[in-house]
Design an enzyme around this catalytic site. Structure first.
Site, short mmCIF file in Angstrom:
data_model
loop_
_atom_site.label_atom_id
_atom_site.label_comp_id
_atom_site.label_asym_id
_atom_site.label_seq_id
_atom_site.Cartn_x
_atom_site.Cartn_y
_atom_site.Cartn_z
N HIS A 1 -2.89 7.25 -6.79
CA HIS A 1 -4.05 6.36 -6.73
C HIS A 1 -3.61 4.97 -7.18
O HIS A 1 -3.04 4.83 -8.27
CB HIS A 1 -5.15 6.92 -7.65
CG HIS A 1 -6.33 6.01 -7.81
ND1 HIS A 1 -6.77 5.18 -6.80
CD2 HIS A 1 -7.17 5.80 -8.86
CE1 HIS A 1 -7.83 4.51 -7.23
NE2 HIS A 1 -8.08 4.86 -8.46
N HIS B 1 -0.39 10.48 5.83
CA HIS B 1 0.78 10.85 5.00
C HIS B 1 0.82 12.35 4.71
O HIS B 1 1.21 12.78 3.62
CB HIS B 1 0.79 10.08 3.67
CG HIS B 1 0.92 8.59 3.82
ND1 HIS B 1 2.12 7.93 3.73
CD2 HIS B 1 -0.01 7.63 4.05
CE1 HIS B 1 1.93 6.63 3.89
NE2 HIS B 1 0.64 6.41 4.09
N TYR C 1 -8.55 6.36 -2.78
CA TYR C 1 -7.59 7.39 -3.24
C TYR C 1 -8.23 8.48 -4.08
O TYR C 1 -7.93 9.66 -3.91
CB TYR C 1 -6.40 6.73 -3.95
CG TYR C 1 -5.48 6.08 -2.93
CD1 TYR C 1 -4.32 6.67 -2.52
CD2 TYR C 1 -5.83 4.87 -2.32
CE1 TYR C 1 -3.48 6.10 -1.56
CE2 TYR C 1 -5.02 4.28 -1.37
CZ TYR C 1 -3.85 4.90 -0.99
OH TYR C 1 -3.06 4.34 -0.03
N ASN D 1 5.08 1.66 0.61
CA ASN D 1 5.60 2.03 1.93
C ASN D 1 7.01 1.48 2.08
O ASN D 1 7.45 0.66 1.26
CB ASN D 1 4.72 1.44 3.03
CG ASN D 1 3.50 2.30 3.34
OD1 ASN D 1 3.42 3.46 2.93
ND2 ASN D 1 2.55 1.73 4.05
FE1 HDD Z 1 -2.78 4.73 1.79
C1 HDD Z 1 -2.14 7.99 1.14
C2 HDD Z 1 0.50 3.94 1.14
C3 HDD Z 1 -3.35 1.48 2.75
C4 HDD Z 1 -6.04 5.41 2.06
N1 HDD Z 1 -1.14 5.75 1.25
C5 HDD Z 1 -1.07 7.11 1.05
C6 HDD Z 1 0.26 7.47 0.71
C7 HDD Z 1 1.00 6.33 0.70
C8 HDD Z 1 0.11 5.25 1.04
C9 HDD Z 1 2.47 6.21 0.39
C10 HDD Z 1 0.74 8.89 0.44
C11 HDD Z 1 0.62 9.26 -1.00
C12 HDD Z 1 1.16 10.64 -1.22
O1 HDD Z 1 2.36 10.84 -0.99
O2 HDD Z 1 0.38 11.50 -1.63
N2 HDD Z 1 -1.64 3.07 1.99
C13 HDD Z 1 -0.35 2.92 1.56
C14 HDD Z 1 0.02 1.53 1.63
C15 HDD Z 1 -1.05 0.85 2.09
C16 HDD Z 1 -2.11 1.82 2.30
C17 HDD Z 1 1.37 0.97 1.21
C18 HDD Z 1 -1.23 -0.62 2.33
C19 HDD Z 1 -0.59 -1.53 1.71
N3 HDD Z 1 -4.39 3.66 2.34
C20 HDD Z 1 -4.44 2.33 2.68
C21 HDD Z 1 -5.80 1.93 2.90
C22 HDD Z 1 -6.57 3.05 2.68
C23 HDD Z 1 -5.67 4.11 2.35
C24 HDD Z 1 -6.25 0.53 3.27
C25 HDD Z 1 -8.06 3.23 2.77
C26 HDD Z 1 -8.94 2.33 2.81
N4 HDD Z 1 -3.88 6.42 1.69
C27 HDD Z 1 -5.22 6.45 1.78
C28 HDD Z 1 -5.81 7.81 1.47
C29 HDD Z 1 -4.53 8.66 1.19
C30 HDD Z 1 -3.42 7.64 1.37
C31 HDD Z 1 -6.77 8.33 2.47
C32 HDD Z 1 -4.34 9.95 1.97
C33 HDD Z 1 -3.96 11.00 0.98
C34 HDD Z 1 -4.13 10.37 -0.32
O3 HDD Z 1 -4.53 9.08 -0.16
O4 HDD Z 1 -3.97 10.89 -1.39
O5 HDD Z 1 -6.62 7.72 0.36
#
Ligand code: HDD
Length: 750
Positions: free
Chosen positions: A392, A128, A415, A200
């Site tokens: 988060h 993202h 997160y 999402n």
């Molecule tokens: Fe995630 C970012 C949505 C599963 C780990 N995620 C991130 C963002 C969104 C989502 C909208 C961007 C947030 C922003 O604008 O800063 N993610 C989802 C949805 C998921 C999902 C709807 C499943 C239903 N995500 C998911 C899993 C993991 C992550 C299973 C790890 C095990 N996601 C992350 C992250 C991020 C992230 C690595 C990257 C940047 C951040 O968090 O701040 O932690």
């Protein structure tokens, strides 16, 4: 005469004038008129800084709403200073041993300036990375009061929010209109603590267990050797993963559908994906799924538009969001919940509520509206707000709790962990955009980038030195509720429940719920993406998955790939389609959409004024397109045949038939060496051809009608002609409420 003083006087008086001129135009500025729909895209010189850039908004622990004055300002006072506040006379010349001599190490200003610049970038988000944000307000209807004690959902409560939309796969500088899932993350600054709904635009996820998240992302990101392709799923490793981990098939189907290429962030649904647990004032619990419903309806690009936009305007979604808000066409969504009884099985109508690859069709559990979101303010500083915002899934207010969905459980770890690297330390909640609007009284101390000067000596409980502070909240003090859910007596095991083994039935449900046009788009998307893969075995394996979803889909994609269609290896699921999943067949408001109007110097000005007024009155934005920039009479030209391209417009009106200009592209028959018989500028013909191919409404009057003839589109569906420009636009406006002229697409996929 002091020249430095003279320069300063000139600059200050210019700055005052700019501030004066700009103040009333800033939407939402105190004392300004209510924002009205203006022309966001009128060409203009780069704007001087907005007035509010003088004092960047800074969140305080007690919240901006309370009127607490900001505690810190980005810039204070008129003089250029060092980071320590020492005024500077010169920032353009290094300190040197003579005008031609070497630069001196003692030049602390040079070193401070360059060192800071060297460290301006922070790591982009691991997923993202590409996003756009906006501020807004959430107003609760009160309809959720019986299921949750969350204060911000009480009737009439208003809560400030920040929303960040994003793509998943691309880097920070990648294009907006790639085929991908979109993020829709909302930070509600509630007075009981921040609530992040990290959603999402698709209601399901690729995987069922967070332990696979690094794997799916490794597979979907560019190949590790050449680092291509950028922001694409059309490559071998992605399809290798999703065809081997067949739980990904449902989400992949959503990606291949029109949902993977939204027209705008404003026309996307949002989904919390997981099932959450709500608890009300009486301690009763319910299971819920969150949904955002856009006021403008779900609307997507067509694939060719998306591809053209990647080159013509890679910032299309970011620009669209910003322009709409600045124009006063504030995007709106309703937040809704599906509510399920909290039973020990955690299922509804046989669907496992802990499986994030499954939806509960709206026909079985209606989405009940609980509040409205309006985005009404663009960020002042992209880095400070959109880049530094940290979401988060564990940021929860009292009344909303998590479930045991194994994907959600892993996210609860990821997160905060990721912010430690991205925002360099554990104090990211103190960054202005992340500061809660609820009073904070934690016992967290020190660490990199600590902004608070904590008083007291006893950050522990209980204590006898700080008067016992902080005190635990009692039942009546709105504490967070950890719902005491019974944990099953079960062996510790690396295994999913058996219900998680069904990987195809809901992909089939989605496919069968699509209209023929949408099915056609899905077929083409699979054919394109798999056609970009090199490995035969991967294409064949994915075709096998499609065979297990639907034989027609499989056969059509197989034909496109020039491969045989395999037979299903599992019985085809007997599923009831969910019409709510289709985007076709409903009507929506057209607010904030753009209407291109082709004009020449000879166009009748009165008619143009009248049409522009009608477009504005319909809450849309008219953009005049002409052969040259500047003015047509007293009206500004916003696009020329050189700078404008069809993909920017939602509909096209032709008020004229511009003749070929010397700077036009060669016409088709001219290429073949024949005399050019076209009497219309080929760029205008291209405009019409593309708008037609992308199934957008077209209207023409007067000389404009001849353009339709030359483009060969006269009389086809959604092409409107007439003597009265008003009537023509009226019909075009009506057509736009359907989003596209769907009849122009092939009627069936058989
Ligand atoms: Fe995630 C970012 C949505 C599963 C780990 N995620 C991130 C963002 C969104 C989502 C909208 C961007 C947030 C922003 O604008 O800063 N993610 C989802 C949805 C998921 C999902 C709807 C499943 C239903 N995500 C998911 C899993 C993991 C992550 C299973 C790890 C095990 N996601 C992350 C992250 C991020 C992230 C690595 C990257 C940047 C951040 O968090 O701040 O932690």
């Amino acid at each position: 005469r002091n020249p430095a003083k003279a320069v300063k006087d000139v600059v200050e008086s210019a700055a005052e004038k700019v501030t004066e001129a700009l103040t009333p135009q800033v939407p939402g500025a105190p004392g300004s008129a209510p924002p009205s729909l203006a022309e966001p895209t009128t060409p203009h010189d780069p704007l001087p800084p907005k007035p509010e850039q003088g004092t960047p908004q800074t969140r305080t622990p007690t919240g901006a709403k309370t009127g607490t004055p900001p505690t810190a300002k980005g810039q204070q006072g008129p003089f250029l200073t060092t980071a320590q506040g020492a005024r500077l006379r010169d920032t353009d010349h290094s300190l040197k041993a003579g005008p031609r001599g070497p630069v001196l190490l003692q030049d602390h200003h040079l070193r401070e300036k360059i060192t800071h610049f060297d460290h301006e970038r922070i790591p982009e988000r691991v997923v993202h990375a590409r996003g756009a944000g906006a501020h807004g307000l959430f107003t609760a209807y009160g309809t959720a009061e019986n299921v949750t004690r969350a204060g911000f959902l009480r009737k009439g409560r208003e809560t400030e929010v920040f929303v960040r939309f994003s793509t998943v796969l691309g880097s920070r500088g990648s294009a907006d209109t790639v085929r991908d899932t979109r993020g829709f993350a909302t930070k509600f600054y509630t007075d009981e603590g921040t609530f992040d709904l990290v959603a999402n635009n698709m209601p399901v996820f690729f995987i069922q267990d967070a332990i696979k998240f690094p794997d799916i992302i490794h597979a979907a990101k560019p190949h590790p050797d050449r680092e291509i392709p950028q922001a694409q799923s059309a490559h071998d490793t992605f399809w290798d993963f999703v065809s081997l981990h067949t739980e990904a098939q449902h989400h992949t189907m959503w990606n291949m559908s029109d949902r993977g290429i939204p027209r705008s962030y404003r026309t996307m649904e949002g989904f919390g994906v997981h099932t959450f647990r709500m608890v009300n004032a009486a301690g009763e619990t319910a299971l819920v799924k969150f949904h955002w419903k856009p006021k403008l309806g779900v609307h997507s690009l067509v694939w060719e538009e998306a591809q053209l936009l990647n080159g013509i305007d890679p910032d299309f979604h970011r620009r669209d969001l910003y322009d709409a808000i600045e124009a006063g066409a504030f995007p709106e969504w309703e937040l809704g919940i599906q509510v399920f009884p909290d039973t020990p099985e955690e299922t509804f109508a046989g669907i496992d509520l802990l499986d994030p690859t499954k939806i509960v069709p709206e026909e079985l559990a209606p989405v009940q509206p609980i509040g409205k979101l309006v985005l009404n303010r663009t960020p002042t500083n992209f880095f400070a707000e959109t880049e530094q915002v940290a979401f988060h899934v564990g940021h929860l207010p009292p009344g909303i709790d998590v479930t045991n969905d194994p994907l959600l459980q892993g996210r609860l770890f990821s997160y905060v962990d990721t912010q430690l690297t991205r925002l360099a330390g554990p104090n990211f909640s103190q960054i202005p955009i992340n500061r809660p609007h609820a009073a904070v009284n934690d016992m967290l101390r020190d660490g990199f980038h600590q902004h608070a000067i904590h008083a007291g000596v006893a950050p522990y409980r209980p204590n006898s030195l700080d008067g016992g502070n902080p005190f635990p909240a009692g039942d009546d003090d709105h504490p967070f509720v950890d719902v005491p859910v019974q944990v099953a007596q079960a062996p510790k095991i690396r295994q999913s429940p058996a219900s998680f083994d069904d990987h195809f039935s809901q992909a089939r449900l989605f496919w069968l719920s699509m209209s023929p046009v949408e099915q056609e788009h899905i077929i083409r998307a699979y054919t394109f993406e798999l056609g970009k893969c090199y490995h035969q075995a991967i294409k064949e394996r994915q075709l096998q998955c499609l065979a297990n979803i639907d034989p027609v889909l499989c056969a059509q994609v197989a034909t496109g790939l020039g491969l045989p269609a395999p037979k299903p290896t599992v019985p085809l699921a007997d599923v009831e389609p969910s019409p709510a999943l289709s985007q076709v067949g409903r009507q929506w408001p057209v607010d904030g959409r753009t209407v291109g109007i082709v004009v020449t110097d000879d166009s009748d000005l009165d008619t143009l004024h009248q049409v522009r007024r009608a477009v504005f009155a319909a809450d849309m934005v008219p953009l005049l397109i002409a052969g040259h920039g500047g003015m047509i009479g007293d009206l500004p030209v916003q696009r020329t045949f050189a700078t404008g391209r069809s993909v920017e417009f939602d509909a096209l009106l032709l008020a004229a038939a511009p003749p070929p200009a010397p700077d036009a592209l060669p016409a088709r028959d001219a290429k073949a060496g024949a005399a050019n018989s076209a009497t219309v500028d080929p760029r205008v013909l291209l405009l019409v051809e593309e708008v037609w191919r992308h199934a957008k409404a077209i209207g023409a009057w007067g000389a404009g009608v001849t353009v339709l003839d030359q483009a060969g589109v006269t009389g086809s569906p959604g092409v409107v002609t007439g003597d009265s420009a008003d009537d023509v636009f009226g019909t075009v406006q009506q057509l736009m409420t359907n989003h596209r002229v769907w009849e122009r697409f092939p009627a069936s996929v058989g």
